[in-house]
Design an enzyme around this catalytic site. Structure first.
Site, PDB file in Angstrom:
ATOM      1  N   CYS A  56       0.820  -1.224   0.000  1.00 52.17           N
ATOM      2  CA  CYS A  56       0.000   0.000   0.000  1.00 52.17           C
ATOM      3  C   CYS A  56       0.846   1.263   0.000  1.00 52.17           C
ATOM      4  CB  CYS A  56      -0.910   0.056   1.229  1.00 52.17           C
ATOM      5  SG  CYS A  56      -1.039  -1.424   2.202  1.00 52.17           S
ATOM      6  N   CYS A 129      -2.821   3.284   3.063  1.00 56.54           N
ATOM      7  CA  CYS A 129      -3.419   2.194   3.837  1.00 56.54           C
ATOM      8  C   CYS A 129      -4.566   2.708   4.698  1.00 56.54           C
ATOM      9  CB  CYS A 129      -2.349   1.508   4.686  1.00 56.54           C
ATOM     10  SG  CYS A 129      -2.858  -0.163   5.179  1.00 56.54           S
ATOM     11  N   ASP A 130      -5.324   1.772   5.246  1.00 56.60           N
ATOM     12  CA  ASP A 130      -6.626   2.061   5.851  1.00 56.60           C
ATOM     13  C   ASP A 130      -6.648   3.276   6.776  1.00 56.60           C
ATOM     14  OD1 ASP A 130      -7.072  -0.302   4.570  1.00 56.60           O
ATOM     15  OD2 ASP A 130      -7.850  -1.383   6.286  1.00 56.60           O
ATOM     16  N   CYS A 201      -5.160  -2.688  -0.840  1.00 56.49           N
ATOM     17  CA  CYS A 201      -6.075  -3.812  -1.095  1.00 56.49           C
ATOM     18  C   CYS A 201      -7.130  -3.414  -2.123  1.00 56.49           C
ATOM     19  CB  CYS A 201      -6.741  -4.250   0.198  1.00 56.49           C
ATOM     20  SG  CYS A 201      -5.576  -4.896   1.416  1.00 56.49           S
ATOM     21  N   GLU A 451      -9.438  -4.947  14.440  1.00 61.23           N
ATOM     22  CA  GLU A 451     -10.277  -5.560  13.404  1.00 61.23           C
ATOM     23  C   GLU A 451     -10.222  -7.079  13.562  1.00 61.23           C
ATOM     24  OE1 GLU A 451      -8.979  -4.206   9.584  1.00 61.23           O
ATOM     25  OE2 GLU A 451      -9.868  -2.222   9.846  1.00 61.23           O
ATOM     26  N   SER A 477     -12.579  -5.503   9.380  1.00 60.05           N
ATOM     27  CA  SER A 477     -11.941  -5.065   8.146  1.00 60.05           C
ATOM     28  C   SER A 477     -13.001  -4.813   7.101  1.00 60.05           C
ATOM     29  CB  SER A 477     -10.993  -6.167   7.668  1.00 60.05           C
ATOM     30  OG  SER A 477     -10.647  -5.966   6.322  1.00 60.05           O
TER      31      SER A 477
END
Length: 574
Positions: A56, A129-130, A201, A451, A477
């Site tokens: 990522c 990333c997240d 992702c 998560e 997630s």
């Protein structure tokens, strides 16, 4: 051609670059090779979450170099710096996941400190990333200097035995392997081919959900958040962002001019319409908090309830981010929503134009089936639903995109950590019809609100995804699928009802009515509350301890400071 002259009298960099008293400061800038002309220009922070932790982030430093060229071409002086990222795919399923949500606020804090310490005038943030996406956007609205957000781009899908795969398939393969449905050799091959490039992702998990948010909320250039990481067109977006931030300085257009309540509602709408991650309901209140806007889980859920689900994206659907980009990108999704009356078109964006003006020349593409017209949605209500009831007075959230069953009732099976539940799942020590409860995993209780993808994917891989439900005061997630309810509040660590449950208590989940109930009277819950004792944590020092002392409820975004409503002076106005 004459270069535009920027008046530094109201810009933060006057404190480091203007006047005789700043000679020592300027000497440091000369030491790094800057010219007097560059020192006299606005200083633009180019913040990147680059690291070698995961795909990522791996392309972000290269992309930052193009951004810097764009800034320089528009007569600004870029100053690059990096901050951390904790990558969920690698942190998942062990104690490392406690660091994930904490990293969002550390990213925002570290960007703030770098900008404050060096008095930069504007900010371009690159994230992949997240948690780095919302963390960077939180920093932008907190500082309120002219800002542009850049997403590093999604990963390309892998191919396994002729079908398209993502990391979600690898997590689910662990469950298949545990019950003998996948061989060692196939698992080994799958893990080697699932992630074939740089990028985040690939499906509508949290990173792509928050990238979609970045365009919808107005902090990113149209189309820029959809292009996959390896695509060369990303360089054009990076260069354009560098030029655009200089225009924003000249016009004094700031993030809080862009991130209004209407813009937050637009962002919530695209999360619902794309079947996005439940984490959107955590990060949008946190971004709002930085602006001083009240916008909690229930406000997000209201938007979710009335927004149709129209983008057929994994994990609930069949396509990935690359497919959406090639079908017409996030603007295609937004144009469909705007024409259906589900977006506010009058919101300002970083283009200097309104959202409706940005969408003016976006044409519908009949040759694709990734995005549906709002007149023919996949489902009439959003892909994510808010819940409330005596088990979740402060709310909970569930992703229903792609689910056939929206109601579930069964006896509770309680676990006081994710590890306990994962071990039971791994050994098949659970029954169809049960509601698995994972508690003490909330923001304070974790600490860090982990998560649960390792557990939910294992359940799905074992073929039990539609036979059990799972509820937690932790998170899921964006890759989680099945009847999985997260963000249950209040959390167990502060005496919430989820901490009072016992094995066998009957829990009923209704994602149509939006309720989460346990078959206990108020008196029974009150009696149990009197007997309840707080659970001691193992984290008694360090960052996780510090986080637990300050973090608030998930309902309000799990924030760690009083926010924009309490500030007396904003950085941009110093």
């Amino acid at each position: 051609m004459d270069k535009p002259v920027f008046d530094k009298s109201k810009l933060p960099s006057r404190y480091t670059t203007v006047g005789p008293a700043r000679a020592p400061h300027r000497s440091y800038l000369y030491a790094m090779g800057l010219s007097s002309e560059e020192i006299a220009q606005p200083l633009v922070g180019v913040a990147s979450c680059w690291n070698e932790a995961a795909p990522c982030n791996i392309a972000l430093m290269r992309q930052a170099q193009v951004v810097k060229k764009g800034v320089a071409a528009a007569n600004g002086t870029p100053r690059e710096f990096c901050t951390i990222t904790v990558t969920d795919g690698i942190a998942m399923g062990h104690q490392g996941m406690k660091a994930s949500l904490v990293s969002r606020d550390v990213i925002a804090d570290s960007v703030e400190l770098t900008m404050r310490g060096h008095c930069y005038d504007a900010l371009i943030g690159l994230a992949g990333c997240d948690k780095s996406l919302p963390g960077m956007m939180m920093a932008m609205v907190r500082l309120n200097v002219p800002s542009v957000f850049i997403y590093g781009g999604s990963i390309l899908p892998g191919t396994f035995k002729g079908r398209q795969v993502t990391v979600q398939d690898v997590f689910e393969a662990v469950g298949q392997h545990s019950v003998g449905k996948m061989s060692d050799a196939d698992l080994d091959e799958l893990e080697q081919v699932a992630c074939p490039s740089a990028g985040s992702c690939g499906a509508q998990f949290t990173a792509n959900t928050m990238a979609t948010v970045a365009e919808a909320i107005g902090l990113s250039l149209p189309y820029s958040c959809g292009a996959p990481a390896p695509y060369e067109i990303r360089d054009r977006f990076g260069f354009a962002a560098g030029e655009k931030v200089m225009e924003l300085i000249a016009r004094n257009i700031r993030p809080r001019d862009i991130v209004t309540r209407k813009a937050l509602e637009n962002a919530a709408a695209v999360v619902a319409a794309s079947g996005g991650s439940t984490n959107g309901a955590l990060h949008l209140p946190a971004i709002a908090h930085e602006c001083g806007i009240e916008f909690d889980l229930f406000d997000v859920a209201e938007i979710f309830k009335k927004t149709p689900y129209i983008a057929d994206l994994k994990p609930g659907g069949k396509y990935v981010a690359k497919d959406l980009f090639e079908a017409g990108g996030i603007p295609l999704l937004m144009k469909s929503l705007l024409e259906g009356g589900y977006l506010h078109g009058d919101c300002m964006t970083v283009t200097g134009r309104t959202l409706a003006e940005n969408m003016e020349h976006v044409a519908w593409n009949d040759e694709q089936d990734v995005v549906y017209p709002v007149s023919k949605p996949i489902t009439q209500t959003g892909g994510v639903v808010g819940l409330k009831g005596n088990l979740a007075p402060d709310g909970a959230i569930v992703k229903v995109a792609g689910m056939k069953t929206l109601k579930f009732s069964g006896p509770a099976r309680c676990f006081d950590s994710e590890e306990e539940c994962f071990e039971a799942v791994r050994q098949g020590d659970y029954e169809a019809g049960e509601v698995l409860v994972i508690r003490y995993e909330g923001p304070k209780g974790g600490p860090g609100m982990r998560e649960m993808l390792a557990t939910t994917a294992a359940i799905y891989g074992q073929g039990m995804g539609d036979k059990v439900a799972l509820i937690t005061d932790g998170r899921f997630s964006g890759a989680t699928r099945g009847f999985c309810i997260g963000h249950v509040g209040p959390e167990a660590a502060v005496g919430g009802p989820i901490g009072l449950l016992r094995d066998g208590d009957v829990i009923t989940i209704d994602a149509v009515e939006g309720t989460l109930e346990v078959a206990l009277s108020e008196n029974e819950l009150a009696e149990r509350r009197e007997q309840w004792q707080p659970r001691e944590t193992d984290y008694t020092s360090g960052t996780l301890w510090k986080y637990a002392q300050t973090v608030g409820e998930a309902r309000y975004g799990a924030v760690t400071h009083p926010g924009g409503a309490k500030e007396k002076q904003c950085y941009a106005d110093i």
